[in-house]
Scaffold this motif. Structure first.
Motif, PDB file in Angstrom:
ATOM      1  N   MET A   1      48.699  80.639  91.121  1.00 35.21           N
ATOM      2  CA  MET A   1      47.685  79.877  90.230  1.00 35.21           C
ATOM      3  C   MET A   1      46.279  80.619  91.053  1.00 35.21           C
ATOM      4  O   MET A   1      46.170  80.378  92.077  1.00 35.21           O
ATOM      5  CB  MET A   1      47.712  78.397  90.564  1.00 35.21           C
ATOM      6  CG  MET A   1      47.012  77.689  89.159  1.00 35.21           C
ATOM      7  SD  MET A   1      47.373  76.117  88.966  1.00 35.21           S
ATOM      8  CE  MET A   1      48.815  75.794  87.987  1.00 35.21           C
ATOM      9  N   ASN A   2      45.371  80.889  90.085  1.00 35.67           N
ATOM     10  CA  ASN A   2      44.190  81.363  90.725  1.00 35.67           C
ATOM     11  C   ASN A   2      43.185  80.382  90.498  1.00 35.67           C
ATOM     12  O   ASN A   2      43.375  79.238  90.075  1.00 35.67           O
ATOM     13  CB  ASN A   2      43.848  82.555  89.984  1.00 35.67           C
ATOM     14  CG  ASN A   2      43.292  82.256  88.526  1.00 35.67           C
ATOM     15  OD1 ASN A   2      42.959  81.128  87.944  1.00 35.67           O
ATOM     16  ND2 ASN A   2      43.502  83.441  87.494  1.00 35.67           N
ATOM     17  N   GLU A   3      42.006  80.684  91.020  1.00 37.15           N
ATOM     18  CA  GLU A   3      40.900  79.626  91.370  1.00 37.15           C
ATOM     19  C   GLU A   3      40.349  78.876  89.880  1.00 37.15           C
ATOM     20  O   GLU A   3      40.209  77.879  89.712  1.00 37.15           O
ATOM     21  CB  GLU A   3      39.744  80.251  92.069  1.00 37.15           C
ATOM     22  CG  GLU A   3      38.527  79.122  92.364  1.00 37.15           C
ATOM     23  CD  GLU A   3      37.993  79.675  93.474  1.00 37.15           C
ATOM     24  OE1 GLU A   3      36.724  79.368  93.375  1.00 37.15           O
ATOM     25  OE2 GLU A   3      38.000  80.766  94.056  1.00 37.15           O
ATOM     26  N   LYS A   4      40.322  79.821  88.895  1.00 41.49           N
ATOM     27  CA  LYS A   4      39.910  79.215  87.629  1.00 41.49           C
ATOM     28  C   LYS A   4      40.807  78.384  86.917  1.00 41.49           C
ATOM     29  O   LYS A   4      40.644  77.412  86.372  1.00 41.49           O
ATOM     30  CB  LYS A   4      39.760  80.553  86.492  1.00 41.49           C
ATOM     31  CG  LYS A   4      38.427  81.320  86.739  1.00 41.49           C
ATOM     32  CD  LYS A   4      38.253  82.514  85.617  1.00 41.49           C
ATOM     33  CE  LYS A   4      37.181  83.330  86.003  1.00 41.49           C
ATOM     34  NZ  LYS A   4      36.804  84.193  85.043  1.00 41.49           N
ATOM     35  N   GLN A   5      42.185  78.752  87.089  1.00 46.73           N
ATOM     36  CA  GLN A   5      42.949  77.756  86.438  1.00 46.73           C
ATOM     37  C   GLN A   5      42.965  76.401  87.389  1.00 46.73           C
ATOM     38  O   GLN A   5      43.306  75.377  86.592  1.00 46.73           O
ATOM     39  CB  GLN A   5      44.557  78.207  86.632  1.00 46.73           C
ATOM     40  CG  GLN A   5      44.608  79.629  85.764  1.00 46.73           C
ATOM     41  CD  GLN A   5      46.062  80.235  85.885  1.00 46.73           C
ATOM     42  OE1 GLN A   5      46.443  80.521  87.129  1.00 46.73           O
ATOM     43  NE2 GLN A   5      46.492  80.971  84.966  1.00 46.73           N
ATOM     44  N   LEU A   6      42.907  76.525  88.585  1.00 48.91           N
ATOM     45  CA  LEU A   6      42.603  75.260  89.252  1.00 48.91           C
ATOM     46  C   LEU A   6      41.595  74.380  89.063  1.00 48.91           C
ATOM     47  O   LEU A   6      41.591  73.288  88.761  1.00 48.91           O
ATOM     48  CB  LEU A   6      42.625  75.681  90.981  1.00 48.91           C
ATOM     49  CG  LEU A   6      43.818  75.976  91.614  1.00 48.91           C
ATOM     50  CD1 LEU A   6      43.733  76.274  92.868  1.00 48.91           C
ATOM     51  CD2 LEU A   6      45.075  74.797  91.708  1.00 48.91           C
ATOM     52  N   ARG A   7      40.441  75.040  88.656  1.00 44.58           N
ATOM     53  CA  ARG A   7      39.321  74.314  88.224  1.00 44.58           C
ATOM     54  C   ARG A   7      39.521  73.714  86.839  1.00 44.58           C
ATOM     55  O   ARG A   7      38.883  72.532  86.495  1.00 44.58           O
ATOM     56  CB  ARG A   7      38.011  75.255  88.094  1.00 44.58           C
ATOM     57  CG  ARG A   7      37.638  75.703  89.413  1.00 44.58           C
ATOM     58  CD  ARG A   7      36.307  76.416  89.369  1.00 44.58           C
ATOM     59  NE  ARG A   7      35.996  77.248  90.646  1.00 44.58           N
ATOM     60  CZ  ARG A   7      35.225  76.436  91.525  1.00 44.58           C
ATOM     61  NH1 ARG A   7      34.653  75.485  91.247  1.00 44.58           N
ATOM     62  NH2 ARG A   7      34.801  77.128  92.682  1.00 44.58           N
ATOM     63  N   LYS A   8      40.318  74.322  86.233  1.00 45.75           N
ATOM     64  CA  LYS A   8      40.543  73.474  84.813  1.00 45.75           C
ATOM     65  C   LYS A   8      41.493  72.351  84.659  1.00 45.75           C
ATOM     66  O   LYS A   8      41.647  71.592  83.756  1.00 45.75           O
ATOM     67  CB  LYS A   8      41.200  74.643  83.757  1.00 45.75           C
ATOM     68  CG  LYS A   8      40.070  75.778  83.320  1.00 45.75           C
ATOM     69  CD  LYS A   8      40.480  76.953  82.555  1.00 45.75           C
ATOM     70  CE  LYS A   8      39.444  77.690  82.148  1.00 45.75           C
ATOM     71  NZ  LYS A   8      40.073  78.942  81.052  1.00 45.75           N
ATOM     72  N   LEU A   9      42.248  72.252  85.854  1.00 47.50           N
ATOM     73  CA  LEU A   9      43.140  71.121  85.892  1.00 47.50           C
ATOM     74  C   LEU A   9      42.681  69.728  86.273  1.00 47.50           C
ATOM     75  O   LEU A   9      41.545  69.765  86.465  1.00 47.50           O
ATOM     76  CB  LEU A   9      44.105  71.327  87.239  1.00 47.50           C
ATOM     77  CG  LEU A   9      44.996  72.555  87.031  1.00 47.50           C
ATOM     78  CD1 LEU A   9      45.797  72.717  88.460  1.00 47.50           C
ATOM     79  CD2 LEU A   9      45.854  72.404  86.030  1.00 47.50           C
ATOM     80  N   ARG A  10      43.289  68.854  85.546  1.00 48.53           N
ATOM     81  CA  ARG A  10      42.766  67.472  85.543  1.00 48.53           C
ATOM     82  C   ARG A  10      42.931  66.975  87.171  1.00 48.53           C
ATOM     83  O   ARG A  10      43.785  67.511  87.875  1.00 48.53           O
ATOM     84  CB  ARG A  10      43.441  66.547  84.608  1.00 48.53           C
ATOM     85  CG  ARG A  10      43.067  66.889  83.194  1.00 48.53           C
ATOM     86  CD  ARG A  10      43.833  66.049  82.255  1.00 48.53           C
ATOM     87  NE  ARG A  10      45.456  66.524  82.336  1.00 48.53           N
ATOM     88  CZ  ARG A  10      46.284  65.885  81.895  1.00 48.53           C
ATOM     89  NH1 ARG A  10      46.223  64.636  81.294  1.00 48.53           N
ATOM     90  NH2 ARG A  10      47.700  66.254  81.960  1.00 48.53           N
ATOM     91  N   ARG A  11      42.502  65.865  87.479  1.00 49.70           N
ATOM     92  CA  ARG A  11      42.706  65.289  88.748  1.00 49.70           C
ATOM     93  C   ARG A  11      44.179  65.009  88.984  1.00 49.70           C
ATOM     94  O   ARG A  11      44.712  65.070  90.151  1.00 49.70           O
ATOM     95  CB  ARG A  11      41.745  64.234  89.043  1.00 49.70           C
ATOM     96  CG  ARG A  11      40.287  64.385  89.389  1.00 49.70           C
ATOM     97  CD  ARG A  11      39.498  63.319  89.483  1.00 49.70           C
ATOM     98  NE  ARG A  11      38.228  63.640  89.535  1.00 49.70           N
ATOM     99  CZ  ARG A  11      37.307  62.833  89.893  1.00 49.70           C
ATOM    100  NH1 ARG A  11      37.403  61.451  90.138  1.00 49.70           N
ATOM    101  NH2 ARG A  11      35.862  63.195  90.139  1.00 49.70           N
ATOM    102  N   THR A  12      44.638  64.407  87.982  1.00 50.63           N
ATOM    103  CA  THR A  12      46.460  63.883  88.389  1.00 50.63           C
ATOM    104  C   THR A  12      47.033  65.133  88.590  1.00 50.63           C
ATOM    105  O   THR A  12      48.042  65.235  89.410  1.00 50.63           O
ATOM    106  CB  THR A  12      46.855  63.216  86.889  1.00 50.63           C
ATOM    107  OG1 THR A  12      46.349  63.877  85.852  1.00 50.63           O
ATOM    108  CG2 THR A  12      46.021  61.891  86.829  1.00 50.63           C
ATOM    109  N   ASP A  13      46.857  66.158  87.948  1.00 48.42           N
ATOM    110  CA  ASP A  13      47.442  67.435  87.992  1.00 48.42           C
ATOM    111  C   ASP A  13      47.271  68.084  89.434  1.00 48.42           C
ATOM    112  O   ASP A  13      48.175  68.499  90.190  1.00 48.42           O
ATOM    113  CB  ASP A  13      47.123  68.579  86.876  1.00 48.42           C
ATOM    114  CG  ASP A  13      47.521  68.210  85.742  1.00 48.42           C
ATOM    115  OD1 ASP A  13      48.471  67.306  85.319  1.00 48.42           O
ATOM    116  OD2 ASP A  13      46.917  68.558  84.496  1.00 48.42           O
ATOM    117  N   LEU A  14      46.141  67.930  89.819  1.00 41.18           N
ATOM    118  CA  LEU A  14      45.567  68.460  91.169  1.00 41.18           C
ATOM    119  C   LEU A  14      46.540  67.535  92.202  1.00 41.18           C
ATOM    120  O   LEU A  14      46.709  68.172  93.251  1.00 41.18           O
ATOM    121  CB  LEU A  14      44.245  68.324  91.486  1.00 41.18           C
ATOM    122  CG  LEU A  14      43.310  69.334  90.611  1.00 41.18           C
ATOM    123  CD1 LEU A  14      41.754  69.095  90.832  1.00 41.18           C
ATOM    124  CD2 LEU A  14      43.595  70.802  91.145  1.00 41.18           C
TER     125      LEU A  14
END
Length: 90
Positions: free
Chosen positions: A1-14
């Motif tokens: 997973m790249n940085e852009k995809q990580l930024r789009k995730l919700r807190r629960t997903d993170l």
């Protein structure tokens, strides 16, 4: 997973990602500990094998010395017997 995809995730997903990563780290740490223990056991066995080999070599030396002593004893007995036989014949 790249940085852009990580930024789009919700807190629960993170949080889910963090939990799964923490579980993976724990699993890997347990595996490392297990492998270290197995390695230590192997090293101990190798050290013992070396000690056994050294002990065997020392025992061989002891047995060789004992054999030489026994051979010398038998030679001395034979010499004494031969000497007595010569004295008895004379």
């Amino acid at each position: 997973m790249n940085e852009k995809q990580l930024r789009k995730l919700r807190r629960t997903d993170l949080l889910d990602l963090l939990v799964s990563q923490a579980q993976e780290i724990e699993r890997l740490e347990a595996e490392v500990n297990s492998l270290r223990s197995a390695l230590d056991d192997k090293e101990i066995k190798i050290a013992k094998a070396g000690s056994i080999a050294e002990a065997a070599l020392e025992l061989n030396g002891i047995f060789e010395a004992a054999q030489k002593a026994a051979d010398q004893y038998l030679t001395n007995i034979q010499d004494l017997k031969n000497k007595e036989d010569r004295n008895f014949s004379s």
